[in-house]
Design an enzyme around this catalytic site. Structure first.
Site, PDB file in Angstrom:
ATOM      1  N   GLU A  66       8.059   1.806  -6.502  1.00 42.82           N
ATOM      2  CA  GLU A  66       7.130   1.753  -5.403  1.00 42.82           C
ATOM      3  C   GLU A  66       7.455   2.401  -4.356  1.00 42.82           C
ATOM      4  OE1 GLU A  66       6.428  -0.505  -2.637  1.00 42.82           O
ATOM      5  OE2 GLU A  66       8.472  -1.877  -2.530  1.00 42.82           O
TER       6      GLU A  66
ATOM      7  N   ASP B 299      14.334  -1.151  -0.149  1.00 43.25           N
ATOM      8  CA  ASP B 299      15.146  -1.279   1.387  1.00 43.25           C
ATOM      9  C   ASP B 299      16.270  -2.526   1.077  1.00 43.25           C
ATOM     10  OD1 ASP B 299      16.107  -0.507   3.487  1.00 43.25           O
ATOM     11  OD2 ASP B 299      13.833  -1.425   4.409  1.00 43.25           O
TER      12      ASP B 299
ATOM     13  N   LYS C  48       1.059  -1.324   0.167  1.00 43.79           N
ATOM     14  CA  LYS C  48       0.041   0.266   0.433  1.00 43.79           C
ATOM     15  C   LYS C  48       0.526   1.369   0.022  1.00 43.79           C
ATOM     16  CE  LYS C  48      -1.917  -2.026   3.579  1.00 43.79           C
ATOM     17  NZ  LYS C  48      -2.647  -2.357   4.965  1.00 43.79           N
TER      18      LYS C  48
HETATM   19  P1  IMP Z   1      12.394  -4.604   1.181  1.00 46.98           P
HETATM   20  O1  IMP Z   1      12.490  -5.518   0.349  1.00 46.98           O
HETATM   21  O2  IMP Z   1      13.148  -4.871   2.163  1.00 46.98           O
HETATM   22  O3  IMP Z   1      13.163  -3.454   0.079  1.00 46.98           O
HETATM   23  O4  IMP Z   1      11.270  -3.341   1.736  1.00 46.98           O
HETATM   24  C1  IMP Z   1      10.527  -2.592   0.770  1.00 46.98           C
HETATM   25  C2  IMP Z   1       9.487  -2.194   1.256  1.00 46.98           C
HETATM   26  O5  IMP Z   1       9.853  -2.058   3.508  1.00 46.98           O
HETATM   27  C3  IMP Z   1       8.868  -1.389   1.357  1.00 46.98           C
HETATM   28  O6  IMP Z   1       7.600  -1.468   0.531  1.00 46.98           O
HETATM   29  C4  IMP Z   1       8.505  -0.836   3.043  1.00 46.98           C
HETATM   30  O7  IMP Z   1       6.742  -1.316   2.549  1.00 46.98           O
HETATM   31  C5  IMP Z   1       9.112  -1.629   4.026  1.00 46.98           C
HETATM   32  N1  IMP Z   1      10.038  -0.276   4.079  1.00 46.98           N
HETATM   33  C6  IMP Z   1      10.823   0.156   3.921  1.00 46.98           C
HETATM   34  N2  IMP Z   1      12.337   0.866   5.371  1.00 46.98           N
HETATM   35  C7  IMP Z   1      11.350   1.068   5.467  1.00 46.98           C
HETATM   36  C8  IMP Z   1      11.071   2.521   6.485  1.00 46.98           C
HETATM   37  O8  IMP Z   1      11.812   2.925   6.798  1.00 46.98           O
HETATM   38  N3  IMP Z   1       9.637   2.517   6.071  1.00 46.98           N
HETATM   39  C9  IMP Z   1       8.526   2.611   6.177  1.00 46.98           C
HETATM   40  N4  IMP Z   1       8.384   1.303   5.546  1.00 46.98           N
HETATM   41  C10 IMP Z   1       9.675   1.015   5.221  1.00 46.98           C
HETATM   42 MG    MG Z   2       4.978  -0.803   0.315  1.00 41.98          MG
END
Ligand code: IMP
Ligand code: MG
Length: 178
Positions: A97, A101, A42
Site C-alpha cells: 500500500e 492513514d 493506484k
Molecule cells: P485510509 O483508509 O485512510 O488509511 O486511506 C488510505 C488511502 O488514502 C491511501 O491509499 C491514499 O490513497 C489516501 N491517502 C491518505 N493520506 C494521503 C496523503 O497524505 N496523500 C495522498 N493520499 C493519501
Molecule cells: Mg491508495
C-alpha cells in the site's frame, strides 16, 4: 522541483536506501514462502515496482482497487473497484500500500483477503501516518513514518495529480483547489 511543491519530505535517495533495506527484510522473511504481493491501486504502483525488484525471491503479483477517497478526505465508504485475479487460498499474502492513514482501507482489505483463507496476510506500507488512525490496523513493514501532513509524489496523488514525482513532498497551500 515542481512549482506546486512547498518542500520535499523524502528525497529520491532516501527512498532508494530505505527500499533496499525493506527489500532485504522481506526477502529474508519470505525466502521459501513464494508470496503473492497484492498491490492496492493506484497509489502503490511506484512503490510496488521498486520494492518487488528489491526482493529477489520467487513471488507473484496481483492487484486490487479499493477506494474511499475523494480530495484530501476519507469518506469512510469503501468500495472494491477491481478484485483479485488470483486464488489466494493457502498462499502467503503481502499487501502493498502507498500510505496507511485512517486505516479504514486496509482494515477492510485485510479482512476481505483473510476471508479467502490465505496461509498468512501481512501489510507492507510505503508510508505510515499513525496520528490519523481510526482503526486498530498496524503495518508489519513500514517504509517511513510521516507526520500528519497531506503528502504527494512517488505514487501518491492530490486529485489524481503529482503521482509521477520521484520524491515525496508537501503541496503549497495554493495548490489545493478542492
Ligand atoms: P485510509 O483508509 O485512510 O488509511 O486511506 C488510505 C488511502 O488514502 C491511501 O491509499 C491514499 O490513497 C489516501 N491517502 C491518505 N493520506 C494521503 C496523503 O497524505 N496523500 C495522498 N493520499 C493519501
Ligand atoms: Mg491508495
Amino acid at each position: 522541483m515542481h512549482d506546486s511543491i512547498e518542500r520535499v519530505l523524502l528525497t529520491e535517495d532516501q527512498i532508494k536506501t530505505r527500499i533496499e533495506e525493506l527489500g532485504r527484510e522481506l526477502a529474508a522473511d519470505y525466502a521459501d514462502k513464494n508470496p503473492i504481493f497484492v498491490g492496492i491501486l493506484k497509489g502503490v504502483v511506484i512503490f510496488f515496482a521498486d520494492i518487488v525488484r528489491a526482493v529477489p525471491i520467487p513471488c507473484q503479483f496481483d492487484f486490487m482497487a479499493v477506494s474511499s477517497y475523494s480530495g484530501t478526505n476519507s469518506t469512510g465508504i469503501i468500495k472494491v473497484k477491481k478484485d483479485l485475479s488470483a486464488d489466494i487460498e493457502g498462499r502467503h499474502v503481502v499487501i502493498l500500500e502507498d500510505i496507511l492513514d485512517s486505516g479504514l482501507t486496509l482494515k477492510y482489505t485485510t479482512e476481505y483477503l483473510k476471508s479467502k483463507n490465505p496461509a498468512s496476510v501481512k501489510i507492507c506500507t510505503f508510508l505510515d501516518k499513525p496520528e490519523r488512525r481510526q482503526s486498530d490496523i498496524v503495518a508489519d513493514y513500514i517504509g517511513f513514518t510521516v507526520p500528519n501532513l497531506f503528502v504527494v509524489g512517488y505514487g501518491l496523488d492530490y486529485d489524481e495529480e503529482y503521482r509521477n514525482l520521484p520524491y515525496v513532498g508537501v503541496l503549497k497551500p495554493e495548490a489545493y483547489t478542492k
